[in-house]
Scaffold this active site. Structure first.
Site, PDB file in Angstrom:
ATOM      1  N   ARG A   1      -8.220 -10.358   0.543  1.00 34.54           N
ATOM      2  CA  ARG A   1      -8.892 -10.138   1.947  1.00 34.54           C
ATOM      3  C   ARG A   1     -10.638  -9.121   1.415  1.00 34.54           C
ATOM      4  O   ARG A   1     -11.401  -9.839   1.852  1.00 34.54           O
ATOM      5  CB  ARG A   1      -8.891 -10.370   3.095  1.00 34.54           C
ATOM      6  CG  ARG A   1      -9.465 -10.535   3.918  1.00 34.54           C
ATOM      7  CD  ARG A   1      -9.432 -10.275   5.715  1.00 34.54           C
ATOM      8  NE  ARG A   1      -9.404  -9.173   5.486  1.00 34.54           N
ATOM      9  CZ  ARG A   1      -9.715  -8.395   7.434  1.00 34.54           C
ATOM     10  NH1 ARG A   1      -8.480  -9.627   8.506  1.00 34.54           N
ATOM     11  NH2 ARG A   1      -9.600  -7.280   7.590  1.00 34.54           N
TER      12      ARG A   1
ATOM     13  N   ARG B   1     -14.668 -15.985   9.932  1.00 36.61           N
ATOM     14  CA  ARG B   1     -13.755 -15.414   8.588  1.00 36.61           C
ATOM     15  C   ARG B   1     -14.393 -13.484   9.002  1.00 36.61           C
ATOM     16  O   ARG B   1     -14.999 -13.064   9.736  1.00 36.61           O
ATOM     17  CB  ARG B   1     -13.934 -15.007   7.358  1.00 36.61           C
ATOM     18  CG  ARG B   1     -13.602 -16.740   6.897  1.00 36.61           C
ATOM     19  CD  ARG B   1     -13.203 -15.980   5.473  1.00 36.61           C
ATOM     20  NE  ARG B   1     -12.882 -18.268   5.006  1.00 36.61           N
ATOM     21  CZ  ARG B   1     -11.936 -18.312   5.172  1.00 36.61           C
ATOM     22  NH1 ARG B   1     -11.101 -17.435   5.191  1.00 36.61           N
ATOM     23  NH2 ARG B   1     -11.807 -19.438   4.667  1.00 36.61           N
TER      24      ARG B   1
ATOM     25  N   HIS C   1     -20.719 -15.076  20.118  1.00 38.22           N
ATOM     26  CA  HIS C   1     -19.270 -15.535  20.298  1.00 38.22           C
ATOM     27  C   HIS C   1     -19.461 -16.354  21.566  1.00 38.22           C
ATOM     28  O   HIS C   1     -19.999 -16.137  23.248  1.00 38.22           O
ATOM     29  CB  HIS C   1     -18.449 -14.525  20.986  1.00 38.22           C
ATOM     30  CG  HIS C   1     -16.749 -14.623  21.038  1.00 38.22           C
ATOM     31  ND1 HIS C   1     -16.189 -14.576  20.069  1.00 38.22           N
ATOM     32  CD2 HIS C   1     -16.162 -15.295  22.427  1.00 38.22           C
ATOM     33  CE1 HIS C   1     -14.448 -15.417  21.067  1.00 38.22           C
ATOM     34  NE2 HIS C   1     -15.180 -14.436  22.243  1.00 38.22           N
TER      35      HIS C   1
ATOM     36  N   LEU D   1     -12.736  -7.088  16.682  1.00 37.11           N
ATOM     37  CA  LEU D   1     -12.550  -8.477  16.962  1.00 37.11           C
ATOM     38  C   LEU D   1     -13.322  -8.624  18.058  1.00 37.11           C
ATOM     39  O   LEU D   1     -12.443  -8.893  18.783  1.00 37.11           O
ATOM     40  CB  LEU D   1     -11.633  -9.421  16.306  1.00 37.11           C
ATOM     41  CG  LEU D   1     -11.440 -11.092  16.636  1.00 37.11           C
ATOM     42  CD1 LEU D   1     -12.461 -11.582  15.469  1.00 37.11           C
ATOM     43  CD2 LEU D   1     -10.784 -11.471  16.328  1.00 37.11           C
TER      44      LEU D   1
HETATM   45  C1  GRF Z   1     -20.595 -21.111  18.050  1.00 39.65           C
HETATM   46  O1  GRF Z   1     -20.333 -22.050  19.092  1.00 39.65           O
HETATM   47  C2  GRF Z   1     -20.823 -20.163  17.943  1.00 39.65           C
HETATM   48  O2  GRF Z   1     -20.930 -19.423  19.051  1.00 39.65           O
HETATM   49  C3  GRF Z   1     -19.036 -20.224  17.403  1.00 39.65           C
HETATM   50  O3  GRF Z   1     -19.039 -20.806  16.164  1.00 39.65           O
HETATM   51  C4  GRF Z   1     -20.390 -22.029  16.832  1.00 39.65           C
HETATM   52  C5  GRF Z   1     -21.019 -22.098  15.962  1.00 39.65           C
HETATM   53  O4  GRF Z   1     -21.867 -22.849  16.160  1.00 39.65           O
HETATM   54  N1  GRF Z   1     -18.708 -18.073  16.549  1.00 39.65           N
HETATM   55  P1  GRF Z   1     -22.829 -23.397  14.929  1.00 39.65           P
HETATM   56  O5  GRF Z   1     -22.763 -23.240  13.632  1.00 39.65           O
HETATM   57  O6  GRF Z   1     -24.153 -22.730  15.102  1.00 39.65           O
HETATM   58  O7  GRF Z   1     -23.390 -24.822  14.870  1.00 39.65           O
END
Ligand code: GRF
Length: 213
Positions: free
Chosen positions: A60, A86, A104, A139
């Site tokens: 990583r 990731r 998130h 995280l």
């Molecule tokens: C979103 O729901 C974001 O919050 C999550 O992954 C998804 C990504 O969607 N971490 P996109 O690629 O922006 O359509």
């Protein structure tokens, strides 16, 4: 911007740059998947894009170093994680500390990690939402900037809930947070995020969105 998938957040931020709501431009889009549909939004907008596959590296930290090399060459003022699937190591996070944002799909600190919509439904929660936060080593644990919430509908499935969170919340709060960063209104201070010079005691909400977001 770093992506792995559909790129709806990327698309919303591209649009906000184009129409002037964000005072800035996207200097590059980096994906860890060659087939990420979101890459097409970058190409169509004439934004440089790169694919860095984790499989090309033995561990990583080497992968992180390759990401950093690409990013550093773009010399971005901020790094926006938009569905980048990731976990970034400490070196990466420290290099861009205070300039690294993530979205998130949950009301953090509730439900860090994956399958947030499913877990909300399983637990019968009344509310759900999404959070934009500064990234730290923990995280989904960095200081929250803005959080939008909605009521869970008894009829909701994982798909309908995910779609409502995306459309009603994510695609509004992320461009707003990036706009605040771009115009200097938002920074990470000693005691947490500062918006217009004031430390946020709690994350901003949908009511704080500026017109157009
Ligand atoms: C979103 O729901 C974001 O919050 C999550 O992954 C998804 C990504 O969607 N971490 P996109 O690629 O922006 O359509």
């Amino acid at each position: 911007m770093l992506i792995s998938g559909a790129g709806r957040n990327l698309k919303a931020i591209i649009r906000a740059c184009e129409d002037g709501r964000i005072a800035g431009r996207i200097v590059g889009v980096l994906s860890d998947r060659a087939d990420a549909p979101g890459l097409q939004f970058a190409r169509r907008a004439g934004i440089e894009s790169r694919v860095v596959l984790a499989s090309g590296f033995s561990d990583r930290s080497q992968f992180d170093a390759a990401l950093l090399e690409t990013l550093d060459a773009w010399a971005p003022d901020m790094v926006v994680l938009a569905g980048f699937m990731r976990i970034l190591g400490a070196d990466f996070v420290q290099r861009y500390r205070g300039r690294l944002l993530n979205i998130h799909p949950s009301l953090l600190p509730h439900y860090p990690g994956l399958r947030t919509h499913q877990r909300v439904l399983e637990n019968g929660d009344a509310e759900h939402g999404a959070t934009v936060h500064f990234v730290t080593e923990e995280l989904d644990g960095g200081p929250a900037i803005i959080q939008g919430r909605l009521m869970v509908d008894p009829q909701d499935t994982e798909q309908t809930l995910a779609e409502r969170v995306m459309q009603q919340i994510e695609l509004r709060i992320y461009p707003q947070a990036v706009a605040w960063m771009a115009n200097g209104a938002l920074r990470l201070g000693e005691n947490g995020p500062e918006l217009n010079g004031r430390t946020l005691k709690s994350p901003r909400g949908l009511a704080d969105l500026q017109e157009g977001f």
